[in-house]
Design a protein around this motif. Structure first.
Motif, PDB file in Angstrom:
ATOM      1  N   SER A   1       0.829  -1.201   0.000  1.00 42.11           N
ATOM      2  CA  SER A   1       0.000   0.000   0.000  1.00 42.11           C
ATOM      3  C   SER A   1       0.868   1.256   0.000  1.00 42.11           C
ATOM      4  CB  SER A   1      -0.905   0.005   1.233  1.00 42.11           C
ATOM      5  OG  SER A   1      -1.608   1.216   1.312  1.00 42.11           O
ATOM      6  N   ASP A   2       0.469   2.239  -0.800  1.00 41.86           N
ATOM      7  CA  ASP A   2       1.138   3.543  -0.811  1.00 41.86           C
ATOM      8  C   ASP A   2       0.692   4.399   0.364  1.00 41.86           C
ATOM      9  OD1 ASP A   2       2.464   2.950  -3.171  1.00 41.86           O
ATOM     10  OD2 ASP A   2       0.910   3.831  -4.427  1.00 41.86           O
ATOM     11  N   ASP A   3      -0.527   4.142   0.843  1.00 42.58           N
ATOM     12  CA  ASP A   3      -1.122   4.978   1.887  1.00 42.58           C
ATOM     13  C   ASP A   3      -0.659   4.622   3.297  1.00 42.58           C
ATOM     14  OD1 ASP A   3      -2.510   6.147  -0.159  1.00 42.58           O
ATOM     15  OD2 ASP A   3      -4.313   4.974   0.172  1.00 42.58           O
ATOM     16  N   GLU A   4      -0.434   3.342   3.539  1.00 50.52           N
ATOM     17  CA  GLU A   4      -0.091   2.911   4.881  1.00 50.52           C
ATOM     18  C   GLU A   4       1.171   2.061   4.843  1.00 50.52           C
ATOM     19  OE1 GLU A   4      -3.241   1.315   7.279  1.00 50.52           O
ATOM     20  OE2 GLU A   4      -4.732   2.175   5.938  1.00 50.52           O
TER      21      GLU A   4
ATOM     22  N   ASN B   1       3.697  -0.839   5.827  1.00 44.35           N
ATOM     23  CA  ASN B   1       3.598  -2.238   6.248  1.00 44.35           C
ATOM     24  C   ASN B   1       2.252  -2.891   5.960  1.00 44.35           C
ATOM     25  OD1 ASN B   1       6.208  -1.970   7.199  1.00 44.35           O
ATOM     26  ND2 ASN B   1       5.523  -1.421   9.243  1.00 44.35           N
ATOM     27  N   LEU B   2       1.562  -2.452   4.932  1.00 48.56           N
ATOM     28  CA  LEU B   2       0.307  -3.074   4.542  1.00 48.56           C
ATOM     29  C   LEU B   2       0.493  -3.746   3.181  1.00 48.56           C
ATOM     30  CD1 LEU B   2      -2.672  -3.462   5.357  1.00 48.56           C
ATOM     31  CD2 LEU B   2      -3.184  -1.446   3.982  1.00 48.56           C
ATOM     32  N   VAL B   3       0.239  -5.043   3.142  1.00 48.73           N
ATOM     33  CA  VAL B   3       0.340  -5.811   1.902  1.00 48.73           C
ATOM     34  C   VAL B   3      -1.075  -6.083   1.408  1.00 48.73           C
ATOM     35  CG1 VAL B   3       1.116  -7.974   0.863  1.00 48.73           C
ATOM     36  CG2 VAL B   3       2.476  -6.897   2.655  1.00 48.73           C
ATOM     37  N   ILE B   4      -1.303  -5.857   0.128  1.00 51.41           N
ATOM     38  CA  ILE B   4      -2.603  -6.108  -0.486  1.00 51.41           C
ATOM     39  C   ILE B   4      -2.464  -7.332  -1.385  1.00 51.41           C
ATOM     40  CG2 ILE B   4      -4.436  -5.205  -1.950  1.00 51.41           C
ATOM     41  CD1 ILE B   4      -3.348  -2.370  -1.127  1.00 51.41           C
ATOM     42  N   LEU B   5      -3.222  -8.374  -1.059  1.00 52.64           N
ATOM     43  CA  LEU B   5      -3.214  -9.609  -1.841  1.00 52.64           C
ATOM     44  C   LEU B   5      -4.475  -9.639  -2.688  1.00 52.64           C
ATOM     45  CD1 LEU B   5      -2.272 -12.006   1.083  1.00 52.64           C
ATOM     46  CD2 LEU B   5      -0.728 -11.034  -0.620  1.00 52.64           C
ATOM     47  N   THR B   6      -4.310  -9.860  -3.980  1.00 54.66           N
ATOM     48  CA  THR B   6      -5.452  -9.949  -4.881  1.00 54.66           C
ATOM     49  C   THR B   6      -5.535 -11.366  -5.428  1.00 54.66           C
ATOM     50  OG1 THR B   6      -5.195  -7.625  -5.515  1.00 54.66           O
ATOM     51  CG2 THR B   6      -6.564  -9.003  -6.946  1.00 54.66           C
ATOM     52  N   TYR B   7      -6.687 -11.972  -5.239  1.00 54.76           N
ATOM     53  CA  TYR B   7      -6.976 -13.317  -5.736  1.00 54.76           C
ATOM     54  C   TYR B   7      -8.048 -13.171  -6.816  1.00 54.76           C
ATOM     55  CZ  TYR B   7      -4.602 -15.027  -1.551  1.00 54.76           C
ATOM     56  OH  TYR B   7      -3.668 -15.294  -0.585  1.00 54.76           O
ATOM     57  N   ALA B   8      -8.013 -14.041  -7.832  1.00 55.03           N
ATOM     58  CA  ALA B   8      -9.006 -13.959  -8.908  1.00 55.03           C
ATOM     59  C   ALA B   8      -9.547 -15.344  -9.239  1.00 55.03           C
ATOM     60  CB  ALA B   8      -8.386 -13.338 -10.160  1.00 55.03           C
TER      61      ALA B   8
END
Length: 94
Positions: A19-22, A24-31
């Protein structure tokens, strides 16, 4: 090999970003394998050495899935989800 629970949809990891905003926040995207729906999961890292395992696949509640509108993103997600499904068992972690 596990399968999706009844009333869930099998999704595969297609993207892992920070994340650019916070910090140490990882964003995982599943499809989904067709690339048309996605599930997003956020995970906070508690330290720079924190490296929790990331599931390659998640059985997601259909109500938590978003629609992918961009045709290029649908194709990218379809390609990555298909690749991950071919290379990994549903219980594998990275």
């Amino acid at each position: 090999m596990s399968t999706a629970e009844p009333d869930t949809v099998r999704t595969w990891l297609v993207e892992r970003t920070y994340s650019d905003d916070e910090l140490n926040l990882v964003i995982l995207t599943y499809a989904t394998p067709d690339g048309k729906r996605y599930y997003r999961k956020e995970r906070a890292l508690t330290s720079f050495t924190d490296a929790p395992e990331t599931p390659v696949s998640v059985a997601a509640d259909p109500g938590n899935l978003g629609d992918v509108d961009d045709p290029d993103t649908v194709e990218w997600y379809r390609s990555e989800a298909t690749r991950m499904a071919a290379e990994h068992d549903v219980d594998d972690v990275l």
